[in-house]
Scaffold this active site. Structure first.
Site, PDB file in Angstrom:
ATOM      1  N   THR A  14      -2.478   6.682   3.329  1.00  0.00           N
ATOM      2  CA  THR A  14      -2.640   8.056   2.857  1.00  0.00           C
ATOM      3  C   THR A  14      -2.562   8.122   1.331  1.00  0.00           C
ATOM      4  O   THR A  14      -2.419   9.199   0.755  1.00  0.00           O
ATOM      5  CB  THR A  14      -1.557   8.971   3.465  1.00  0.00           C
ATOM      6  OG1 THR A  14      -0.284   8.348   3.226  1.00  0.00           O
ATOM      7  CG2 THR A  14      -1.762   9.149   4.953  1.00  0.00           C
ATOM      8  N   ARG A  37       4.518   7.788   6.184  1.00  0.00           N
ATOM      9  CA  ARG A  37       5.784   8.537   6.241  1.00  0.00           C
ATOM     10  C   ARG A  37       5.561   9.866   6.962  1.00  0.00           C
ATOM     11  O   ARG A  37       4.486  10.474   6.822  1.00  0.00           O
ATOM     12  CB  ARG A  37       6.294   8.801   4.829  1.00  0.00           C
ATOM     13  CG  ARG A  37       6.703   7.533   4.133  1.00  0.00           C
ATOM     14  CD  ARG A  37       7.303   7.805   2.796  1.00  0.00           C
ATOM     15  NE  ARG A  37       6.328   8.254   1.808  1.00  0.00           N
ATOM     16  CZ  ARG A  37       6.623   8.560   0.570  1.00  0.00           C
ATOM     17  NH1 ARG A  37       7.874   8.500   0.169  1.00  0.00           N
ATOM     18  NH2 ARG A  37       5.694   8.933  -0.276  1.00  0.00           N
ATOM     19  N   THR A  40       6.995  16.241   6.016  1.00  0.00           N
ATOM     20  CA  THR A  40       8.216  17.043   5.884  1.00  0.00           C
ATOM     21  C   THR A  40       7.839  18.341   5.157  1.00  0.00           C
ATOM     22  O   THR A  40       6.705  18.471   4.673  1.00  0.00           O
ATOM     23  CB  THR A  40       9.271  16.305   5.035  1.00  0.00           C
ATOM     24  OG1 THR A  40       8.784  16.244   3.683  1.00  0.00           O
ATOM     25  CG2 THR A  40       9.544  14.901   5.550  1.00  0.00           C
ATOM     26  N   PRO A  41       8.775  19.287   5.050  1.00  0.00           N
ATOM     27  CA  PRO A  41       8.438  20.519   4.312  1.00  0.00           C
ATOM     28  C   PRO A  41       8.027  20.237   2.859  1.00  0.00           C
ATOM     29  O   PRO A  41       7.365  21.055   2.213  1.00  0.00           O
ATOM     30  CB  PRO A  41       9.741  21.329   4.369  1.00  0.00           C
ATOM     31  CG  PRO A  41      10.429  20.822   5.597  1.00  0.00           C
ATOM     32  CD  PRO A  41      10.078  19.373   5.718  1.00  0.00           C
ATOM     33  N   PRO A  89       5.672   1.107  -6.949  1.00  0.00           N
ATOM     34  CA  PRO A  89       7.135   1.009  -6.791  1.00  0.00           C
ATOM     35  C   PRO A  89       7.552   0.388  -5.453  1.00  0.00           C
ATOM     36  O   PRO A  89       8.673  -0.073  -5.305  1.00  0.00           O
ATOM     37  CB  PRO A  89       7.622   2.467  -6.889  1.00  0.00           C
ATOM     38  CG  PRO A  89       6.530   3.181  -7.592  1.00  0.00           C
ATOM     39  CD  PRO A  89       5.258   2.498  -7.210  1.00  0.00           C
ATOM     40  N   PHE A 115      -5.302  -5.156  -5.484  1.00  0.00           N
ATOM     41  CA  PHE A 115      -6.381  -4.241  -5.900  1.00  0.00           C
ATOM     42  C   PHE A 115      -6.475  -4.041  -7.413  1.00  0.00           C
ATOM     43  O   PHE A 115      -6.822  -2.956  -7.880  1.00  0.00           O
ATOM     44  CB  PHE A 115      -6.243  -2.875  -5.201  1.00  0.00           C
ATOM     45  CG  PHE A 115      -6.151  -2.999  -3.705  1.00  0.00           C
ATOM     46  CD1 PHE A 115      -7.255  -3.379  -2.964  1.00  0.00           C
ATOM     47  CD2 PHE A 115      -4.943  -2.788  -3.052  1.00  0.00           C
ATOM     48  CE1 PHE A 115      -7.163  -3.532  -1.588  1.00  0.00           C
ATOM     49  CE2 PHE A 115      -4.847  -2.930  -1.672  1.00  0.00           C
ATOM     50  CZ  PHE A 115      -5.961  -3.303  -0.933  1.00  0.00           C
ATOM     51  N   LYS A 135       3.952  -8.633  -7.893  1.00  0.00           N
ATOM     52  CA  LYS A 135       2.832  -8.886  -6.975  1.00  0.00           C
ATOM     53  C   LYS A 135       2.688 -10.393  -6.729  1.00  0.00           C
ATOM     54  O   LYS A 135       2.404 -10.822  -5.613  1.00  0.00           O
ATOM     55  CB  LYS A 135       1.536  -8.299  -7.540  1.00  0.00           C
ATOM     56  CG  LYS A 135       1.541  -6.761  -7.549  1.00  0.00           C
ATOM     57  CD  LYS A 135       0.163  -6.183  -7.844  1.00  0.00           C
ATOM     58  CE  LYS A 135       0.158  -4.667  -7.667  1.00  0.00           C
ATOM     59  NZ  LYS A 135      -1.151  -4.045  -7.867  1.00  0.00           N
ATOM     60  N   CYS A 156     -11.102  -2.767 -11.806  1.00  0.00           N
ATOM     61  CA  CYS A 156     -10.777  -1.339 -12.021  1.00  0.00           C
ATOM     62  C   CYS A 156     -11.363  -0.431 -10.954  1.00  0.00           C
ATOM     63  O   CYS A 156     -12.508  -0.614 -10.540  1.00  0.00           O
ATOM     64  CB  CYS A 156     -11.360  -0.857 -13.343  1.00  0.00           C
ATOM     65  SG  CYS A 156     -10.533  -1.499 -14.766  1.00  0.00           S
TER      66      CYS A 156
HETATM   67  N1  LIG Z   1      -7.359  -1.382  -9.979  1.00  0.00           N
HETATM   68  C1  LIG Z   1      -7.054  -0.133 -10.181  1.00  0.00           C
HETATM   69  O1  LIG Z   1      -7.741   0.554 -10.953  1.00  0.00           O
HETATM   70  C2  LIG Z   1      -5.886   0.475  -9.462  1.00  0.00           C
HETATM   71  C3  LIG Z   1      -5.660   1.835  -9.581  1.00  0.00           C
HETATM   72  C4  LIG Z   1      -4.598   2.397  -8.880  1.00  0.00           C
HETATM   73  C5  LIG Z   1      -3.784   1.588  -8.097  1.00  0.00           C
HETATM   74  N2  LIG Z   1      -4.029   0.239  -8.023  1.00  0.00           N
HETATM   75  C6  LIG Z   1      -3.178  -0.601  -7.152  1.00  0.00           C
HETATM   76  O2  LIG Z   1      -3.484  -0.211  -5.809  1.00  0.00           O
HETATM   77  C7  LIG Z   1      -2.309  -0.216  -5.000  1.00  0.00           C
HETATM   78  C8  LIG Z   1      -2.111   1.175  -4.371  1.00  0.00           C
HETATM   79  O3  LIG Z   1      -1.934   2.113  -5.405  1.00  0.00           O
HETATM   80  P1  LIG Z   1      -2.258   3.671  -5.209  1.00  0.00           P
HETATM   81  O4  LIG Z   1      -2.419   4.266  -6.573  1.00  0.00           O
HETATM   82  O5  LIG Z   1      -3.328   3.822  -4.214  1.00  0.00           O
HETATM   83  O6  LIG Z   1      -0.877   4.185  -4.622  1.00  0.00           O
HETATM   84  P2  LIG Z   1      -0.408   5.683  -4.285  1.00  0.00           P
HETATM   85  O7  LIG Z   1      -1.566   6.552  -4.015  1.00  0.00           O
HETATM   86  O8  LIG Z   1       0.533   6.128  -5.347  1.00  0.00           O
HETATM   87  O9  LIG Z   1       0.474   5.489  -2.962  1.00  0.00           O
HETATM   88  C9  LIG Z   1       0.082   4.572  -1.959  1.00  0.00           C
HETATM   89  C10 LIG Z   1       0.898   4.809  -0.729  1.00  0.00           C
HETATM   90  O10 LIG Z   1       2.275   4.449  -0.924  1.00  0.00           O
HETATM   91  C11 LIG Z   1       3.034   5.310  -0.101  1.00  0.00           C
HETATM   92  N3  LIG Z   1       4.429   5.429  -0.550  1.00  0.00           N
HETATM   93  C12 LIG Z   1       4.873   5.955  -1.713  1.00  0.00           C
HETATM   94  N4  LIG Z   1       6.223   5.926  -1.745  1.00  0.00           N
HETATM   95  C13 LIG Z   1       6.629   5.393  -0.567  1.00  0.00           C
HETATM   96  C14 LIG Z   1       7.896   5.121   0.008  1.00  0.00           C
HETATM   97  N5  LIG Z   1       9.026   5.380  -0.642  1.00  0.00           N
HETATM   98  N6  LIG Z   1       7.932   4.562   1.259  1.00  0.00           N
HETATM   99  C15 LIG Z   1       6.780   4.299   1.921  1.00  0.00           C
HETATM  100  N7  LIG Z   1       5.549   4.562   1.425  1.00  0.00           N
HETATM  101  C16 LIG Z   1       5.483   5.091   0.200  1.00  0.00           C
HETATM  102  C17 LIG Z   1       2.326   6.638  -0.230  1.00  0.00           C
HETATM  103  O11 LIG Z   1       2.688   7.432   0.905  1.00  0.00           O
HETATM  104  P3  LIG Z   1       2.404   9.003   0.931  1.00  0.00           P
HETATM  105  O12 LIG Z   1       0.934   9.140   1.159  1.00  0.00           O
HETATM  106  O13 LIG Z   1       3.228   9.451   2.086  1.00  0.00           O
HETATM  107  O14 LIG Z   1       2.850   9.539  -0.401  1.00  0.00           O
HETATM  108  C18 LIG Z   1       0.885   6.257  -0.235  1.00  0.00           C
HETATM  109  O15 LIG Z   1       0.340   6.258   1.069  1.00  0.00           O
HETATM  110  C19 LIG Z   1      -1.171  -0.669  -5.910  1.00  0.00           C
HETATM  111  O16 LIG Z   1      -1.005  -2.069  -5.734  1.00  0.00           O
HETATM  112  C20 LIG Z   1      -1.689  -0.373  -7.310  1.00  0.00           C
HETATM  113  O17 LIG Z   1      -1.118  -1.234  -8.274  1.00  0.00           O
HETATM  114  C21 LIG Z   1      -5.071  -0.321  -8.671  1.00  0.00           C
END
Ligand SMILES: NC(=O)c1ccc[n+]([C@@H]2O[C@H](COP(=O)([O-])OP(=O)(O)OC[C@H]3O[C@@H](n4cnc5c(N)ncnc54)[C@H](OP(=O)(O)O)[C@@H]3O)[C@@H](O)[C@H]2O)c1
Length: 318
Positions: A14, A37, A40-41, A89, A115, A135, A156
Site C-alpha cells: 500500500t 497494517r 485505524t481511525p 525506516p 528499488f 540495505k 530513479c
Molecule cells: N528509486 C527511487 O526513486 C525510490 C523512490 C522512493 C522509494 N524508493 C525505495 O523504495 C522502497 C519503498 O519506498 P516507498 O517510498 O514506496 O515507501 P512508502 O510509500 O513510504 O511506504 C512503503 C510501505 O511501508 C509501510 N510501512 C510504513 N511504516 C510501517 C511500519 N511501521 N510497519 C509496517 N509497515 C510500514 C507502509 O504501510 P502503510 O501503507 O500502511 O503506510 C507502506 O505500505 C524503499 O526501499 C525506498 O528506499 C526508491
C-alpha cells in the site's frame, strides 16, 4: 513456474512503489496478497481508498504488523514469492520477514525492498552510505540464509523525480534548480515499468540469485537534457539555477538527519550520476532481459505530464 502463475505476497503493497507492484502483479495474472497494517481511525482516506481499489482488482489483504511472526508465517505458506517494498525506516524490519521465510520453508524467491541505486557498486556521501549499508545488510543476511533471491536496482522513480526537478504543476515558476553541472547521467524509469519489470524478474528462472539493474537506454539522461526536452514540449524557457557540488556536500554535512539523506541522494544521482559504473557483459539489465516489453521512455513520460500530470508523491525519496 511462470505457467502456473506464481502466488505473490507484497509487504508494503500500500506504499508508493508497493501499490504499483501490487497492481502489476494482479494485471499479470498472479494471485496477489498484500500484507498491510490494519486500518485505524488515523489511516488517511486515500489509504483506505487504495485498500479498496486493490481489493476490487482482486488482491487478498492479510492485515497485521511486522511483529506478528505466526501470522506472517501462515501468510507465506499460501504463496511462492515474497516482495518487500517497505519504507526505508522499516528496512531492518525485513529481518522479521526473513525469519518467517526460514520457518515457512516454501518460498521460491525473495525480493527485499531496494528499488534504487546499485548499492554494492557505489560509495556515496556518508548519510546515503549509511542508508545503503542497511540495505546491504539485508542482502548479506538473505545470501547467508540461502534464501533464493533477486535484488532489484531500479534507479530513479521517474514521475517522482520529474515532479521534484521540473515541478510541472507550478506554471508560474520559470526557475529550475540544477545540481552541479547538470551533465551527469541519471536513469529515470516510470513507476509502472519498475513494477512490471519487478514482477517479471520475481518469476523468471534466469534471475534467481542475481541482481537486476533497470537501465533502459532511452531513460539515461542528464538534468540538462531533461530540462531541454521539457522546454521543447512546453514551449517554455527556464532559468537554470546551478547549485555547486561543494554546496551540496556542505549541506549534507550540516543539515540535521534525516534531511541529510535526500541531499546526499541528490549528490549521488545527479552530480555523480547513475552510470558511474559500466554494465558488464554478465550483468542483467531489465530491458535486455525483456526486449519485447515496451517500456515508457522519459520522452513519453513527459507527454503524460503534459496531458495528465501525475500528482507529486507525498513520500520523500530514498
Ligand atoms: N528509486 C527511487 O526513486 C525510490 C523512490 C522512493 C522509494 N524508493 C525505495 O523504495 C522502497 C519503498 O519506498 P516507498 O517510498 O514506496 O515507501 P512508502 O510509500 O513510504 O511506504 C512503503 C510501505 O511501508 C509501510 N510501512 C510504513 N511504516 C510501517 C511500519 N511501521 N510497519 C509496517 N509497515 C510500514 C507502509 O504501510 P502503510 O501503507 O500502511 O503506510 C507502506 O505500505 C524503499 O526501499 C525506498 O528506499 C526508491
Amino acid at each position: 513456474m511462470e505457467n502456473e502463475k506464481s502466488k505473490i505476497i507484497i509487504f508494503g503493497g500500500t506504499g508508493y512503489i508497493g501499490n504499483h507492484l501490487a497492481k502489476a502483479s494482479l494485471l499479470l495474472g498472479h494471485p496477489t496478497f498484500v500484507y498491510a497494517r490494519p486500518i485505524t481511525p488515523r489511516t488517511t482516506s486515500s489509504k483506505v481508498e487504495l485498500h479498496k481499489e486493490l481489493q476490487s482488482m482482486g488482491a487478498t489483504f492479510v492485515l497485521g504488523e511486522l511483529e506478528e511472526h505466526e501470522k506472517i508465517v501462515s501468510a507465506l505458506r499460501e504463496v511462492n514469492i515474497v516482495i518487500s517494498a517497505l519504507a526505508y525506516p522499516q528496512v531492518l524490519g525485513q529481518l522479521k520477514i526473513i525469519d518467517a521465510i526460514k520457518v515457512a520453508g516454501n518460498i521460491k524467491r525473495f525480493l527485499p525492498s531496494e528499488f534504487g541505486s546499485e548499492e554494492d557498486r557505489i560509495t556515496p556521501l556518508p548519510p546515503f552510505e549509511a542508508f545503503l549499508e542497511k540495505k546491504r545488510k539485508i542482502r548479506r543476511v538473505v545470501e547467508a540464509a540461502g534464501i533464493p533471491y533477486t535484488f532489484v536496482s531500479a534507479n530513479c522513480c521517474a514521475s517522482y523525480f520529474v515532479n521534484y526537478l521540473l515541478h510541472p504543476h507550478e506554471k508560474a515558476d520559470d526557475n529550475i534548480v540544477v545540481y552541479g553541472s547538470g551533465e551527469a547521467k541519471a536513469v529515470l524509469n516510470y513507476e509502472v515499468d519498475i513494477a512490471t519489470y519487478t514482477i517479471k524478474v520475481a518469476t523468471d528462472p534466469r534471475t534467481c540469485n542475481r541482481i537486476v539493474i533497470y537501465r533502459p537506454p532511452e531513460n539515461i539522461l542528464s538534468q540538462l537534457e531533461l530540462i531541454s526536452l521539457w522546454e521543447r514540449k512546453t514551449g517554455r524557457c527556464f532559468n537554470r539555477i546551478h547549485v555547486l557540488e561543494e554546496e551540496i556536500v556542505k549541506l549534507s554535512e550540516t543539515i540535521p538527519p534525516p534531511n541529510d539523506i535526500p541531499v546526499s541522494i541528490l549528490h549521488s544521482v545527479f552530480i555523480k550520476g547513475q552510470t558511474v559504473f559500466e554494465l558488464r557483459e554478465d550483468d542483467m539489465e531489465a530491458s535486455r532481459l525483456y526486449p519485447d516489453y515496451e517500456y515508457t521512455t522519459v520522452d513519453q513520460l513527459l507527454d503524460i505530464f503534459l496531458v495528465h500530470p501525475p500528482k507529486p508523491a507525498a513520500a520523500a525519496f530514498g
